[in-house]
Design a protein around this motif. Structure first.
Motif, PDB file in Angstrom:
ATOM      1  N   GLY A  92      29.914  60.871  43.245  1.00 39.11           N
ATOM      2  CA  GLY A  92      31.027  61.567  43.869  1.00 39.11           C
ATOM      3  C   GLY A  92      32.105  60.671  44.415  1.00 39.11           C
ATOM      4  N   GLY A  93      32.084  59.387  44.099  1.00 38.59           N
ATOM      5  CA  GLY A  93      33.083  58.470  44.625  1.00 38.59           C
ATOM      6  C   GLY A  93      33.928  57.849  43.531  1.00 38.59           C
ATOM      7  N   GLN A  94      34.696  56.849  43.920  1.00 38.09           N
ATOM      8  CA  GLN A  94      35.534  56.098  42.996  1.00 38.09           C
ATOM      9  C   GLN A  94      35.241  54.616  43.158  1.00 38.09           C
ATOM     10  OE1 GLN A  94      39.448  57.383  44.263  1.00 38.09           O
ATOM     11  NE2 GLN A  94      39.551  58.947  42.668  1.00 38.09           N
ATOM     12  N   MET A  95      35.294  53.881  42.057  1.00 39.03           N
ATOM     13  CA  MET A  95      35.070  52.441  42.086  1.00 39.03           C
ATOM     14  C   MET A  95      36.106  51.739  41.227  1.00 39.03           C
ATOM     15  SD  MET A  95      30.918  52.044  41.692  1.00 39.03           S
ATOM     16  CE  MET A  95      30.928  50.286  42.068  1.00 39.03           C
ATOM     17  N   LYS A  96      36.545  50.573  41.700  1.00 40.11           N
ATOM     18  CA  LYS A  96      37.369  49.684  40.890  1.00 40.11           C
ATOM     19  C   LYS A  96      36.615  48.380  40.726  1.00 40.11           C
ATOM     20  CE  LYS A  96      41.821  51.651  42.293  1.00 40.11           C
ATOM     21  NZ  LYS A  96      43.155  51.391  42.902  1.00 40.11           N
ATOM     22  N   ILE A  97      36.495  47.944  39.477  1.00 41.64           N
ATOM     23  CA  ILE A  97      35.748  46.728  39.150  1.00 41.64           C
ATOM     24  C   ILE A  97      36.650  45.802  38.355  1.00 41.64           C
ATOM     25  CG2 ILE A  97      33.751  45.788  37.920  1.00 41.64           C
ATOM     26  CD1 ILE A  97      32.338  48.480  38.426  1.00 41.64           C
ATOM     27  N   PHE A  98      36.777  44.567  38.825  1.00 38.29           N
ATOM     28  CA  PHE A  98      37.616  43.598  38.138  1.00 38.29           C
ATOM     29  C   PHE A  98      36.755  42.752  37.207  1.00 38.29           C
ATOM     30  CE2 PHE A  98      39.912  39.408  38.118  1.00 38.29           C
ATOM     31  CZ  PHE A  98      40.943  39.823  37.294  1.00 38.29           C
ATOM     32  N   ILE A  99      37.152  42.719  35.929  1.00 39.03           N
ATOM     33  CA  ILE A  99      36.481  41.898  34.933  1.00 39.03           C
ATOM     34  C   ILE A  99      37.280  40.609  34.776  1.00 39.03           C
ATOM     35  CG2 ILE A  99      35.563  41.774  32.588  1.00 39.03           C
ATOM     36  CD1 ILE A  99      34.383  44.045  34.270  1.00 39.03           C
ATOM     37  N   ASP A 100      36.701  39.508  35.171  1.00 40.59           N
ATOM     38  CA  ASP A 100      37.380  38.214  35.170  1.00 40.59           C
ATOM     39  C   ASP A 100      36.712  37.288  34.157  1.00 40.59           C
ATOM     40  OD1 ASP A 100      39.141  36.257  35.941  1.00 40.59           O
ATOM     41  OD2 ASP A 100      38.211  35.866  37.884  1.00 40.59           O
ATOM     42  N   LEU A 101      37.503  36.392  33.573  1.00 39.64           N
ATOM     43  CA  LEU A 101      36.986  35.435  32.592  1.00 39.64           C
ATOM     44  C   LEU A 101      37.379  34.021  33.017  1.00 39.64           C
ATOM     45  CD1 LEU A 101      38.019  37.371  29.333  1.00 39.64           C
ATOM     46  CD2 LEU A 101      35.806  37.430  30.503  1.00 39.64           C
ATOM     47  N   PRO A 102      36.732  33.475  34.040  1.00 37.46           N
ATOM     48  CA  PRO A 102      37.125  32.153  34.546  1.00 37.46           C
ATOM     49  C   PRO A 102      36.869  31.050  33.518  1.00 37.46           C
ATOM     50  CG  PRO A 102      35.120  32.925  35.630  1.00 37.46           C
ATOM     51  CD  PRO A 102      35.637  34.061  34.825  1.00 37.46           C
ATOM     52  N   LYS A 103      37.900  30.231  33.263  1.00 38.84           N
ATOM     53  CA  LYS A 103      37.761  29.175  32.250  1.00 38.84           C
ATOM     54  C   LYS A 103      38.702  27.998  32.482  1.00 38.84           C
ATOM     55  CE  LYS A 103      40.657  32.083  29.281  1.00 38.84           C
ATOM     56  NZ  LYS A 103      40.704  32.883  28.042  1.00 38.84           N
ATOM     57  N   THR A 104      39.569  28.050  33.477  1.00 35.86           N
ATOM     58  CA  THR A 104      40.554  26.992  33.681  1.00 35.86           C
ATOM     59  C   THR A 104      39.995  25.881  34.573  1.00 35.86           C
ATOM     60  OG1 THR A 104      41.505  27.963  35.691  1.00 35.86           O
ATOM     61  CG2 THR A 104      42.381  28.733  33.566  1.00 35.86           C
ATOM     62  N   GLN A 105      40.703  24.743  34.568  1.00 34.02           N
ATOM     63  CA  GLN A 105      40.310  23.627  35.428  1.00 34.02           C
ATOM     64  C   GLN A 105      40.433  24.015  36.895  1.00 34.02           C
ATOM     65  OE1 GLN A 105      39.014  20.573  34.551  1.00 34.02           O
ATOM     66  NE2 GLN A 105      38.691  20.326  36.746  1.00 34.02           N
ATOM     67  N   THR A 106      41.470  24.789  37.227  1.00 31.61           N
ATOM     68  CA  THR A 106      41.628  25.228  38.620  1.00 31.61           C
ATOM     69  C   THR A 106      40.438  26.069  39.062  1.00 31.61           C
ATOM     70  OG1 THR A 106      44.038  25.218  38.467  1.00 31.61           O
ATOM     71  CG2 THR A 106      43.075  26.532  40.226  1.00 31.61           C
ATOM     72  N   GLU A 107      39.970  26.947  38.185  1.00 31.83           N
ATOM     73  CA  GLU A 107      38.819  27.782  38.530  1.00 31.83           C
ATOM     74  C   GLU A 107      37.549  26.937  38.650  1.00 31.83           C
ATOM     75  OE1 GLU A 107      39.931  32.117  36.690  1.00 31.83           O
ATOM     76  OE2 GLU A 107      39.768  30.429  35.302  1.00 31.83           O
ATOM     77  N   TYR A 108      37.420  25.926  37.807  1.00 33.11           N
ATOM     78  CA  TYR A 108      36.287  24.998  37.945  1.00 33.11           C
ATOM     79  C   TYR A 108      36.344  24.323  39.312  1.00 33.11           C
ATOM     80  CZ  TYR A 108      33.318  20.911  37.330  1.00 33.11           C
ATOM     81  OH  TYR A 108      32.356  19.953  37.505  1.00 33.11           O
ATOM     82  N   ASP A 109      37.513  23.808  39.676  1.00 30.19           N
ATOM     83  CA  ASP A 109      37.677  23.144  40.970  1.00 30.19           C
ATOM     84  C   ASP A 109      37.429  24.113  42.118  1.00 30.19           C
ATOM     85  OD1 ASP A 109      38.370  20.839  39.613  1.00 30.19           O
ATOM     86  OD2 ASP A 109      40.532  21.156  39.833  1.00 30.19           O
ATOM     87  N   LEU A 110      37.898  25.355  41.968  1.00 30.02           N
ATOM     88  CA  LEU A 110      37.753  26.341  43.033  1.00 30.02           C
ATOM     89  C   LEU A 110      36.287  26.656  43.298  1.00 30.02           C
ATOM     90  CD1 LEU A 110      39.911  29.443  43.698  1.00 30.02           C
ATOM     91  CD2 LEU A 110      37.443  29.710  43.568  1.00 30.02           C
ATOM     92  N   PHE A 111      35.530  26.944  42.251  1.00 23.09           N
ATOM     93  CA  PHE A 111      34.135  27.334  42.464  1.00 23.09           C
ATOM     94  C   PHE A 111      33.274  26.135  42.873  1.00 23.09           C
ATOM     95  CE2 PHE A 111      35.483  31.068  40.007  1.00 23.09           C
ATOM     96  CZ  PHE A 111      34.935  32.066  40.802  1.00 23.09           C
TER      97      PHE A 111
END
Length: 370
Positions: A92-111
């Motif tokens: 009975g509710g609503q959901m929003k789900i983000f599908i992300d594909l991390p692959k950049t150098q910035t994302e490597y550094d971030l995680f």
């Protein structure tokens, strides 16, 4: 979630892409809340969950398609009869789900930075663009800002950065993730801002049966578990395989030496009245987020009376959760450990700061579970 944060940079380093799925918004009745995560590996194995059932199955299929086709995107689910769930589950509710594909150098550094800060117990927030019609703002771009000043970001627009950082400070204060609609160049940009709080420490005084059972549960529910006892035969990784640290020595002395802060939850489950009293005396004036003492009502009153004579204030004693644990009529060691673990979760996930937050009384009157 720690396993997900560790896995993402490993995938990026190997040139592989996984689908990083996050619940970013909910309303009504839903199987999970914002911040829930699922990482789908190239092998199609899963780490984490979005709540299971129909929502996760649909999101997982779309995430797998995204891995092969490329492109991050935001999914919206209306959990009602119109959706046509195969298993009949209607939330009975609503959901929003983000599908992300991390692959950049910035994302490597971030995680990688996220893991380092997490290990150092430094609070931070991560903001992710989940919808944008602005060419310069790519869906999936991220910004990490920590309380100690570290920043990893591929946001380039100062106006957006200032808005996100202000929201991030509020989100860290409330510890509640937020999906935000921001104005940028007369366009709407949707950003998910998520707090990442340090993993708290569960400091257990006593390596007996209850201490051992709680050590296992504590690690399972995302605490760094430290156990203190003066019995070297019990205070060992053989009996405490889920512990992050085992300290052998006089219990009260070692508790007094331990760097207790607001991320520390202290549980006193030693083998006797005198040890319990000495342990509580060592920690009662600390800044611990939680202090819990096992025992009967009579035993707790005797200990409290002794500590008052030693100069401990009743205000401090009234903040002690004693008798310890939620009242689930527990009898066996595993049941007692579950009741304590449940109370730890309750305190961690709410603003409850003392046993008497909702019923101010000078001394405990709840039925003992110890």
């Amino acid at each position: 979630m720690q396993a997900i944060y560790q896995k993402i940079p490993q995938l990026i380093a190997r040139g592989e892409v996984g689908a990083y799925c996050t619940v970013v918004d909910t309303s009504g009745s839903t199987p999970q809340k914002p911040g829930a995560k699922l990482l789908i590996l190239p092998s199609l194995e899963n780490i984490g969950t979005l709540g299971g059932g129909c929502v996760e199955a649909e999101a997982r299929q779309q995430a797998i398609d995204s891995i092969s086709k490329g492109g991050s995107h935001l999914l919206e689910f209306q959990l009602d009869n119109d959706y046509g769930w195969d298993d009949g589950l209607i939330c009975g509710g609503q959901m929003k789900i983000f599908i992300d594909l991390p692959k950049t150098q910035t994302e490597y550094d971030l995680f990688t930075t996220l893991q380092d800060l997490y290990d150092q117990k430094i609070p931070l927030f991560v903001a992710t663009i989940v919808e944008s019609n602005v060419d310069s703002l790519v869906i999936g771009q991220k910004r990490l800002v920590s309380n100690s000043g570290q920043i990893v970001s591929n946001f380039s627009a100062p106006n957006l950065v200032s808005q996100v950082d202000k929201i991030g400070a509020d989100v860290l204060q409330s510890n509640v993730p937020k999906l935000c609609s921001l104005d940028f160049d007369q366009s709407e940009v949707i950003v998910f801002v998520e707090p990442i709080q340090p993993r708290p420490t569960l400091l257990i005084a006593g390596a007996g049966h209850i201490g051992q059972a709680l050590c296992h549960l504590g690690n399972w529910i995302d605490f760094d578990v430290v156990v203190v006892d003066d019995r070297a035969d019990l205070a060992s990784h053989q009996y405490l395989p889920d512990s992050h640290q085992v300290i052998v020595g006089d219990i009260a002395t070692e508790l007094g030496r331990y760097p207790i802060d607001e991320l520390t939850y202290v549980v006193i489950v030693t083998r006797g009245h005198n040890h319990d009293e000495e342990a509580l005396h060592a920690v009662v004036n600390s800044n611990a987020r939680y202090i819990g003492l096992i025992g009967s009502r009579r035993k707790i009153k005797l200990i409290f009376d002794d500590l008052v004579e030693l100069g401990v204030s009743t205000d401090r004693l009234n903040k002690v959760f004693a008798p310890i644990g939620l009242d689930i009529s527990s009898k066996t060691v595993p049941e007692i450990a579950v009741s304590i673990a449940s109370q730890l979760i309750q305190v961690r996930n709410t603003h409850l700061r003392s046993k008497h937050s909702h019923q101010p009384k000078p001394m405990p009157t709840v039925k003992a579970v110890g």
